[in-house]
Enzyme design. Structure first.
Site, PDB file in Angstrom:
ATOM      1  N   CYS A 105      -2.067  -1.020 -12.023  1.00  0.00           N
ATOM      2  CA  CYS A 105      -0.766  -1.061 -12.694  1.00  0.00           C
ATOM      3  C   CYS A 105      -0.857  -1.138 -14.212  1.00  0.00           C
ATOM      4  O   CYS A 105       0.147  -0.991 -14.901  1.00  0.00           O
ATOM      5  CB  CYS A 105       0.045  -2.241 -12.171  1.00  0.00           C
ATOM      6  SG  CYS A 105       0.188  -2.257 -10.370  1.00  0.00           S
ATOM      7  N   HIS A 398       8.421   1.566 -10.777  1.00  0.00           N
ATOM      8  CA  HIS A 398       7.028   1.369 -11.186  1.00  0.00           C
ATOM      9  C   HIS A 398       6.124   2.498 -10.694  1.00  0.00           C
ATOM     10  O   HIS A 398       5.433   2.354  -9.696  1.00  0.00           O
ATOM     11  CB  HIS A 398       6.558   0.014 -10.654  1.00  0.00           C
ATOM     12  CG  HIS A 398       5.126  -0.305 -10.906  1.00  0.00           C
ATOM     13  ND1 HIS A 398       4.467   0.048 -12.083  1.00  0.00           N
ATOM     14  CD2 HIS A 398       4.204  -0.948 -10.142  1.00  0.00           C
ATOM     15  CE1 HIS A 398       3.211  -0.374 -12.014  1.00  0.00           C
ATOM     16  NE2 HIS A 398       3.028  -0.970 -10.846  1.00  0.00           N
ATOM     17  N   CYS A 428       0.211  -7.510 -14.836  1.00  0.00           N
ATOM     18  CA  CYS A 428      -0.804  -7.785 -13.825  1.00  0.00           C
ATOM     19  C   CYS A 428      -1.227  -6.450 -13.224  1.00  0.00           C
ATOM     20  O   CYS A 428      -0.584  -5.424 -13.434  1.00  0.00           O
ATOM     21  CB  CYS A 428      -0.233  -8.686 -12.732  1.00  0.00           C
ATOM     22  SG  CYS A 428       1.172  -7.948 -11.852  1.00  0.00           S
TER      23      CYS A 428
END
Length: 442
Positions: A105, A398, A428
């Site tokens: 991510c 996302h 994160c």
């Protein structure tokens, strides 16, 4: 420089000539929920759309681009180097260097850092960084048994040999194998980790739902007020029958009471993490144009802002795996020579409301600072008036490799609207990874 942090760790990000690294411009596709507007558009095409739009927006001579560093988390076997495919598919010089990276991510924070380092080292003048991912066009695999059987079939010579091999397969062997959602090393999914963090850090269901509602409300207001449109292109993906010019996950009529109706997604009996207080699977791409401050002036560009510092962290994957922001942020602040209170804006990736709120707690925890970071005291309590002021990933969505670049673009533009200042982006990432980046706008 702030006196509240260790000034000996200050590391200015400049070229040998003392020039800062400028983000000249950035753009992204609209972010689309899985299996909606970009349901047939692979990540490589989302990347091409984004970078071509960036080149058009900045009117840069393609021959001036020295390097493209791009990321993709859900890799497609037929296009493993998405960066090079983007170069070849957008009219850049054939000799433009290109390579791909992945940091889950935090991928486009990594691509940005790589381009920054190349400019600092003097190996390039101008680079493009970014990322794209598709949760709709996925590499569907086959079982190990079927794979080995197909390989053996290619080496057989008779029909009898082929039939003998095929008879060894069961229905289970020939079933498609979707991409893994759990950590390879532990078998624990991100959602399960979010549940663990909610329980370990006392994050209630009500608090998670409230953060999700806040995220959607602020994102909807940002779009309504015209704050996002200029950083989002209108996308016309093949076969060019539909177009999209807005993020389609945002709840423009979000009501807090509606969040309580959903059942927990990962711990059905005792859990608090739901689909509504988590970020959805999303398709999209985002890209940045970077160069030295001097080069930007030579070409007549007014930079959006500058990369002040960045830091990456890695922690244990068995417990609190999504606590990366709490580890990476203190390092990034030290390298920038500032403290948390010096920041004008803080933008934290909202993978899950539980993960976000756990990190918010740890920023202010002296116990965490001493026991986990080896620091005398916490970096400080977050001023929520500075936090995710335009909403976050729960609302926008996302696309794994694109989120970091979205956050950088959004934060720089908001800082500029506010007359300048310092902004923190932090995220994160799977594998116990974390990223933090300090941005500066004059």
């Amino acid at each position: 420089m702030s006196n509240s942090l260790n000034s000996s760790k200050y590391q200015p990000l400049t070229t040998r000539q003392g020039d800062r690294i400028a983000v000249v411009s950035g753009i992204r596709t609209p972010f689309a929920k899985q299996s909606t507007a970009f349901s047939t558009t692979p990540a490589v095409d989302l990347g091409k759309l984004t970078v071509k739009a960036l080149m058009d927006k900045t009117d840069i001579d393609p021959k001036l681009i020295d390097q493209v560093v791009f990321g993709q988390v859900v890799q497609m076997p037929e296009a493993p180097n998405i960066a090079r495919e983007i170069v070849l598919g957008t009219g850049m010089n054939i000799g433009t260097d290109a390579y791909s990276v992945t940091r889950a991510c935090a991928t486009s924070f990594q691509t940005t850092a790589n381009v920054v380092e190349s400019i600092m080292a003097g190996t390039i003048d101008i680079g493009i960084a970014g990322g794209a991912d598709s949760s709709s066009v996925l590499p569907i695999g086959v079982s190990k048994k079927l794979a080995s059987t197909l390989l053996a079939l290619s080496k057989t010579k008779t029909v009898y040999q082929k039939l003998s091999l095929l008879r060894t397969l069961s229905l289970k062997d020939i079933a498609p194998v979707p991409p893994a959602v759990a950590e390879y090393s532990t078998g624990i999914s991100m959602g399960q980790t979010a549940e663990q963090m909610a329980k370990s850090h006392g994050i209630t269901r009500e608090e998670q739902d409230a953060l999700a509602h806040r995220s959607h409300t602020l994102a909807a207001k940002a779009w309504k007020d015209g704050l996002i449109q200029d950083e989002v292109m209108t996308a016309f993906p093949e076969p060019y029958t539909v177009w999209l010019d807005h993020d389609n996950n945002i709840r423009h009529d979000s009501e807090l009471a509606s969040y309580a109706k959903l059942r927990p997604a990962f711990d059905r009996k005792y859990g608090s993490v739901t689909a509504a207080n988590s970020t959805p699977l999303t398709d999209g791409g985002a890209a940045l144009l970077l160069m030295s401050e001097k080069r930007a002036k030579e070409l007549g560009y007014e930079p959006l802002g500058y990369i002040r510092s960045f830091a990456f962290s890695a922690i244990d994957v068995h417990h609190d795996m999504l606590m990366g922001p709490s580890y990476a942020t203190p390092m990034a602040l030290d390298k920038a020579g500032i403290s948390l209170s010096d920041l004008t804006l803080i933008d934290m990736h909202e993978a899950f409301a539980a993960q976000t709120l756990s990190n918010v707690k740890m920023f202010a925890s002296n116990k965490f600072a001493r026991e986990c970071l080896g620091r005398d005291k916490a970096i400080g309590e977050i001023d929520m008036d500075k936090f995710n002021v335009l909403g976050g990933s729960i609302a926008y969505g996302h696309p794994f490799a694109a989120t970091g670049a979205r956050m950088i673009i959004q934060t720089l533009r908001e800082l500029k609207r506010r007359g300048g200042g310092l902004g923190l982006n932090t995220a994160c990432a799977a594998g116990g990874l974390g990223a933090a980046m300090v941005l500066e706008v004059e």
